[in-house]
Design an enzyme around this catalytic site. Structure first.
Site, short mmCIF file in Angstrom:
data_model
loop_
_atom_site.label_atom_id
_atom_site.label_comp_id
_atom_site.label_asym_id
_atom_site.label_seq_id
_atom_site.Cartn_x
_atom_site.Cartn_y
_atom_site.Cartn_z
N ALA A 138 0.69 -1.22 -0.13
CA ALA A 138 -0.26 -0.03 0.28
C ALA A 138 0.38 1.50 0.23
O ALA A 138 -0.14 2.61 -0.09
CB ALA A 138 -0.49 -0.11 1.33
N ALA A 139 1.97 1.62 -0.48
CA ALA A 139 2.58 2.36 -0.45
C ALA A 139 1.94 3.04 -1.42
O ALA A 139 2.17 4.02 -1.05
CB ALA A 139 4.72 2.59 -1.01
N GLY A 140 2.29 2.65 -2.67
CA GLY A 140 1.80 3.18 -4.38
C GLY A 140 0.11 3.64 -3.57
O GLY A 140 -0.14 4.87 -4.04
N ASP A 141 -0.56 3.47 -3.04
CA ASP A 141 -2.60 4.01 -1.74
C ASP A 141 -1.31 4.93 -1.36
O ASP A 141 -2.62 5.74 -1.56
CB ASP A 141 -3.03 2.93 -1.70
CG ASP A 141 -3.14 1.62 -2.22
OD1 ASP A 141 -3.06 1.56 -3.30
OD2 ASP A 141 -3.19 0.52 -1.78
P1 ATP Z 1 2.54 -1.10 -3.29
O1 ATP Z 1 1.77 -2.24 -4.97
O2 ATP Z 1 3.19 -1.81 -2.66
O3 ATP Z 1 1.14 -0.37 -3.24
P2 ATP Z 1 3.88 0.32 -6.01
O4 ATP Z 1 4.45 -0.37 -5.92
O5 ATP Z 1 2.44 1.04 -6.29
O6 ATP Z 1 3.86 0.72 -4.29
P3 ATP Z 1 6.27 2.39 -5.17
O7 ATP Z 1 6.68 2.74 -6.90
O8 ATP Z 1 6.76 0.45 -5.23
O9 ATP Z 1 4.72 1.75 -5.23
O10 ATP Z 1 5.95 2.87 -3.82
C1 ATP Z 1 5.72 4.01 -4.59
C2 ATP Z 1 5.95 4.93 -3.05
O11 ATP Z 1 5.98 5.15 -2.54
C3 ATP Z 1 7.07 5.84 -4.08
O12 ATP Z 1 7.68 6.78 -5.13
C4 ATP Z 1 7.63 6.15 -2.45
O13 ATP Z 1 7.46 7.79 -2.70
C5 ATP Z 1 7.26 5.40 -1.93
N1 ATP Z 1 8.01 4.75 -1.51
C6 ATP Z 1 7.98 3.30 -1.74
N2 ATP Z 1 9.26 2.07 -1.21
C7 ATP Z 1 9.84 2.63 -0.35
C8 ATP Z 1 10.88 2.77 0.11
N3 ATP Z 1 11.72 1.36 0.47
N4 ATP Z 1 11.54 4.12 1.32
C9 ATP Z 1 10.87 5.03 0.97
N5 ATP Z 1 9.95 5.49 0.03
C10 ATP Z 1 9.48 4.57 -0.53
O1 RIB Z 2 -2.34 -1.81 -2.85
C1 RIB Z 2 -1.86 -2.84 -1.61
C2 RIB Z 2 -3.08 -3.62 -1.85
O2 RIB Z 2 -3.29 -3.87 -2.74
C3 RIB Z 2 -3.87 -4.20 -0.28
O3 RIB Z 2 -4.43 -3.69 0.46
C4 RIB Z 2 -4.62 -5.47 -1.05
O4 RIB Z 2 -5.92 -5.43 -0.56
C5 RIB Z 2 -4.47 -5.25 -2.51
O5 RIB Z 2 -5.54 -5.05 -3.10
#
Ligand code: ATP
Ligand code: RIB
Length: 310
Positions: A251-254
């Site tokens: 959920a970093a992207g969220d």
């Molecule tokens: P997820 O699917 O896990 O929700 P995502 O793959 O959609 O994430 P990422 O590009 O991995 O998205 O991460 C989104 C944002 O979160 C990054 O652009 C950055 O701002 C932050 N982030 C992710 N990982 C890190 C990290 N290891 N350290 C600091 N910031 C991070």
């Molecule tokens: O982006 C993270 C989310 O992806 C999780 O909370 C999980 O429910 C999946 O939908």
């Protein structure tokens, strides 16, 4: 500052998370160290992120008429989110995400959409009022693509700012791109959409230009610990990720999308919005779980002040 009105249209899941030293091989059983249950789903996570960061959030989604559904509905109400467009389906169970979290931070996720898969065009039309009131409409791809396309086109026709987080990765119809104000793929989603292997700033720039050429207004490509690349026809930027010790990046992207929506809805420029979102996401990766990991506005502002003074 006036709070931004955000309409999030998307999924709600119960995340069932097992932590283990590694992912088992085919036919193998291993012992894990922990089982946890968190409120998740990309739509609901982005709604919670937006609400904690100060947005006035309405969510449209579908849960099962079951225990998971009841708990999630109550939790979103407790977050101050307007849930009048979240329905409970009597034929489909609530969505679940089965997550294997490796102790070194990597994760693998299987989503079974359940009721999320039954969100229809009609559900979008019923929420026309909320769409009219919204400054920003936020969507992802964990509900039927046909419904997403309908909502994106409708919001664009109303002149709304539409943020699409194209996750999980799926191809999009070419007619959709010019209706999207801001698209926020991660590296693998950007690759699927453009065919360009995105792994650094230069390749992100190439993929982003391709998305702009297809008609998207602004592009933000999230690069995990590599930070954020952003561009529009007017310019480009790259922001480094904050240096943190990740505990759980689910959920970093969220967290990022919620932050971006709030800041853009407040009238901030793309770069300023991306900086707030980048900080929110950095804090989120230091905490376990999807929704519990989302920081408040006060936490993000304090974090940015500390970073400036460091
Ligand atoms: P997820 O699917 O896990 O929700 P995502 O793959 O959609 O994430 P990422 O590009 O991995 O998205 O991460 C989104 C944002 O979160 C990054 O652009 C950055 O701002 C932050 N982030 C992710 N990982 C890190 C990290 N290891 N350290 C600091 N910031 C991070
Ligand atoms: O982006 C993270 C989310 O992806 C999780 O909370 C999980 O429910 C999946 O939908």
């Amino acid at each position: 500052m006036k709070p931004s009105h955000i309409l999030v249209i998307g999924s709600l899941n119960m995340d069932l998370v097992v932590t283990a030293p590694r992912t088992p091989d085919e036919g193998e059983t291993i012992m894990g160290s922990r089982f946890q249950r968190f409120f998740g789903g990309k739509g609901a996570n982005q709604a919670v992120s937006g609400a904690r960061l100060g947005g006035s959030v309405t969510m449209l989604g579908r849960l099962g008429a079951d225990v998971f559904g009841n708990e999630q509905l109550q939790s979103l109400k407790d977050e101050g989110i307007d849930v009048r467009y979240i329905t409970q389906d009597h034929h489909q169970p609530s969505g679940v995400a089965s997550i294997i979290l490796e102790e070194y931070g990597k994760n693998r996720i299987i989503v079974v959409p359940g009721a999320n898969g039954a969100i229809s065009r009609q559900d979008i039309d019923v929420a026309e009022r909320a769409m009219k009131r919204a400054d920003v409409v936020v969507l992802q791809l964990e509900i039927p693509l046909d419904t997403v396309a309908h909502a994106v086109k409708k919001a664009a026709q109303m002149g709304k700012r539409v943020i699409l987080n194209p996750a999980p990765a799926q191809m999009l119809d070419s007619s959709l791109f010019h209706c999207i104000s801001v698209i926020t793929p991660n590296e693998s989603e950007a690759k699927l959409l453009t065919g360009i292997d995105v792994h650094d700033k230069a390749s992100a720039r190439k993929a982003a230009k391709e998305l702009l050429n297809r008609g998207v207004g602004q592009v933000i490509i999230t690069l995990g610990s590599g930070g954020v690349y952003g561009c529009s026809q007017r310019g480009e930027f790259h922001i480094h990720a904050h240096r943190v010790k990740p505990v759980d990046t689910v959920a970093a992207g969220d967290a990022f999308s919620g932050g971006l929506a709030v800041a853009l809805g407040e009238g901030r420029a793309l770069l300023a919005a991306a900086k707030l979102a980048n900080a929110a996401a950095a804090i989120a990766v230091t905490r376990p779980g999807a929704q519990p990991s989302m920081p408040t506005r006060g936490e993000v502002e304090a974090y940015l002040r500390n970073e400036e003074n460091a």
